[in-house]
Motif scaffolding. Structure first.
Motif, PDB file in Angstrom:
ATOM      1  N   ASP A  38       3.836   2.601   3.313  1.00  0.00           N
ATOM      2  CA  ASP A  38       3.047   3.700   2.884  1.00  0.00           C
ATOM      3  C   ASP A  38       4.134   4.509   1.869  1.00  0.00           C
ATOM      4  O   ASP A  38       5.080   4.952   2.467  1.00  0.00           O
ATOM      5  CB  ASP A  38       2.800   4.703   4.020  1.00  0.00           C
ATOM      6  CG  ASP A  38       2.113   5.965   3.564  1.00  0.00           C
ATOM      7  OD1 ASP A  38       1.738   6.041   2.358  1.00  0.00           O
ATOM      8  OD2 ASP A  38       1.680   6.818   4.488  1.00  0.00           O
ATOM      9  N   GLU A  39       3.733   4.253   0.590  1.00  0.00           N
ATOM     10  CA  GLU A  39       4.497   4.907  -0.540  1.00  0.00           C
ATOM     11  C   GLU A  39       4.500   6.290  -0.558  1.00  0.00           C
ATOM     12  O   GLU A  39       5.291   6.873  -1.203  1.00  0.00           O
ATOM     13  CB  GLU A  39       4.100   4.081  -1.709  1.00  0.00           C
ATOM     14  CG  GLU A  39       4.696   2.620  -1.748  1.00  0.00           C
ATOM     15  CD  GLU A  39       4.538   2.140  -3.532  1.00  0.00           C
ATOM     16  OE1 GLU A  39       4.601   2.897  -4.131  1.00  0.00           O
ATOM     17  OE2 GLU A  39       4.588   1.055  -3.437  1.00  0.00           O
ATOM     18  N   SER A  40       3.880   7.010   0.376  1.00  0.00           N
ATOM     19  CA  SER A  40       3.838   8.281   0.316  1.00  0.00           C
ATOM     20  C   SER A  40       4.856   8.791   1.169  1.00  0.00           C
ATOM     21  O   SER A  40       5.188  10.174   1.350  1.00  0.00           O
ATOM     22  CB  SER A  40       2.114   8.897   0.646  1.00  0.00           C
ATOM     23  OG  SER A  40       1.956   8.800   2.066  1.00  0.00           O
ATOM     24  N   ALA A  41       5.179   7.920   2.225  1.00  0.00           N
ATOM     25  CA  ALA A  41       6.134   8.252   2.958  1.00  0.00           C
ATOM     26  C   ALA A  41       7.463   7.593   2.879  1.00  0.00           C
ATOM     27  O   ALA A  41       8.554   7.945   3.692  1.00  0.00           O
ATOM     28  CB  ALA A  41       5.715   7.970   4.735  1.00  0.00           C
ATOM     29  N   SER A  83       9.905  -0.499   1.759  1.00  0.00           N
ATOM     30  CA  SER A  83       8.748  -1.327   1.806  1.00  0.00           C
ATOM     31  C   SER A  83       8.794  -2.753   1.723  1.00  0.00           C
ATOM     32  O   SER A  83       8.472  -3.714   2.439  1.00  0.00           O
ATOM     33  CB  SER A  83       7.286  -0.734   1.218  1.00  0.00           C
ATOM     34  OG  SER A  83       6.205  -1.676   1.283  1.00  0.00           O
ATOM     35  N   ASP A  86       3.833  -4.511  -0.248  1.00  0.00           N
ATOM     36  CA  ASP A  86       3.040  -3.339  -0.381  1.00  0.00           C
ATOM     37  C   ASP A  86       2.544  -2.775   0.942  1.00  0.00           C
ATOM     38  O   ASP A  86       1.846  -1.792   1.211  1.00  0.00           O
ATOM     39  CB  ASP A  86       1.616  -3.664  -1.253  1.00  0.00           C
ATOM     40  CG  ASP A  86       2.200  -3.984  -2.491  1.00  0.00           C
ATOM     41  OD1 ASP A  86       3.257  -3.683  -3.234  1.00  0.00           O
ATOM     42  OD2 ASP A  86       1.528  -4.885  -3.143  1.00  0.00           O
ATOM     43  N   ARG A 117       9.958   2.498  -2.287  1.00  0.00           N
ATOM     44  CA  ARG A 117       9.552   1.127  -2.621  1.00  0.00           C
ATOM     45  C   ARG A 117      10.603   0.116  -1.941  1.00  0.00           C
ATOM     46  O   ARG A 117       9.995  -1.097  -1.371  1.00  0.00           O
ATOM     47  CB  ARG A 117       9.614   0.803  -4.139  1.00  0.00           C
ATOM     48  CG  ARG A 117       9.038  -0.623  -4.609  1.00  0.00           C
ATOM     49  CD  ARG A 117       7.754  -0.809  -4.433  1.00  0.00           C
ATOM     50  NE  ARG A 117       7.302  -2.169  -4.945  1.00  0.00           N
ATOM     51  CZ  ARG A 117       6.090  -2.584  -4.606  1.00  0.00           C
ATOM     52  NH1 ARG A 117       5.010  -1.952  -3.800  1.00  0.00           N
ATOM     53  NH2 ARG A 117       5.589  -3.831  -4.769  1.00  0.00           N
TER      54      ARG A 117
END
Length: 312
Positions: A258-261, A267, A255, A264
């Motif tokens: 940055d899942e806004s950038a 990451s 995790d 999955r």
């Protein structure tokens, strides 16, 4: 090492595929990773799965990766080869290549891109088994192929020996439990291997009757999963739970992105590779395009997770 007549059991990590900064397969690092898994006591290796970024690799890169794993393993543990692709014809081509490379078994999903009926899924697996004389494992991963393998289909393909086993990455623990119960009821569990791909619930899956685990996090901590499996096999459930809890805490490293950038996959696979780089196993933490690299802060977070888990 040929697959046993009895179900394949134990810890079978889905190997990451280390890449050079230019995006080619890093043969030296991949061999080092496979050697590390074997030294940790794993019971098999799975090359070219989701953690191996097989969907991002060219056919030539797939051949290079699989050949490296087979050569490095040198028969010490079975090697399962992912032959994942959209259609039966394409999967058959990968399967024949894997057989020539010396793989001990094949792992395939249902066809994808178009919607597929259970009758077509059954036909797909039967054609694969008829086309290449290697044990065939179904890979249930709805997040990637957008359909779940129906339990009735799996049971029928187990009963007629089309399938040697199942890698369950559906995340549906209730469905897995019902499948294990049904396999015991019809006697198929004595020859059909069920391997969970859910790193966080391995203790529960083994207690329910699963034969082993295919943990992506096993790239980072193979010894932890070997200990967990050993505790479960010996009935030391308190110790198994404690090891599972430690691994669950370590799994938080997926995790860090940055899942806004980024996606999955960027990451999670980026974290696995960053961890392997920090541990000195692979030379470069690069992931395949178009995945995005982790930033410095995320890599520092991976380091903290490794330290907390006692790995650094």
């Amino acid at each position: 090492m040929p697959l046993p007549a009895a179900p394949l059991r134990g810890v079978v990590p889905p190997l990451c595929t280390p890449l050079t900064p230019h995006g080619e397969v890093d043969v030296r690092s991949l061999a080092a990773l496979a050697e590390r898994m074997i030294d940790a006591g794993v019971h098999g290796l799975f090359a070219l799965g989701s953690s191996g970024e097989s969907a991002y690799l060219t056919d030539e890169q797939r051949r290079t990766a699989l050949a490296t794993v087979v050569e490095t393993t040198a028969g010490r543990v079975p090697v399962l080869a992912g032959v994942i692709d959209m259609t039966t014809a394409r999967v058959l081509a990968h399967a024949r290549t894997a057989a020539r490379a010396g793989a001990d078994g094949l792992v395939a999903t249902a066809p994808f891109f178009t919607r597929t009926h259970p009758a077509e899924i059954s036909g797909h697996f039967r054609r694969l088994r008829d086309g290449v004389d290697l044990p065939l494992f179904a890979y249930d991963i709805p997040s990637a192929v957008h359909s779940k393998l129906p339990a009735a289909t799996v049971l029928a393909l187990a009963a007629d020996c089309t399938l040697a086993g199942l890698k369950d990455s559906s995340g549906d623990d209730g469905s897995l439990r019902r499948l294990l119960t049904a396999l015991r009821a019809d006697g198929s569990d004595g020859r059909f291997s069920v391997l969970t791909g859910s790193e966080l619930t391995v203790d529960g899956a083994l207690l329910a009757g699963a034969h082993g685990v295919v943990p992506g996090l096993g790239n980072v901590d193979p010894a932890g999963y070997v200990r967990l499996y050993g505790h479960a096999r010996a009935g030391r459930w308190t110790e198994a739970v404690a090891e599972q809890d430690r691994l669950a805490a370590l799994f938080a490293l997926v995790d860090v992105g940055d899942e806004s950038a980024m996606g999955r996959s960027s990451s999670a696979l980026g974290a696995f590779k960053a961890a392997l780089h920090l541990l000195g196993v692979i030379d470069c933490p690069a992931t395949a395009a178009p995945q995005l690299p982790l930033g410095d802060a995320a890599v520092k977070a991976v380091r903290r997770h490794l330290e907390d888990a006692g790995l650094l």
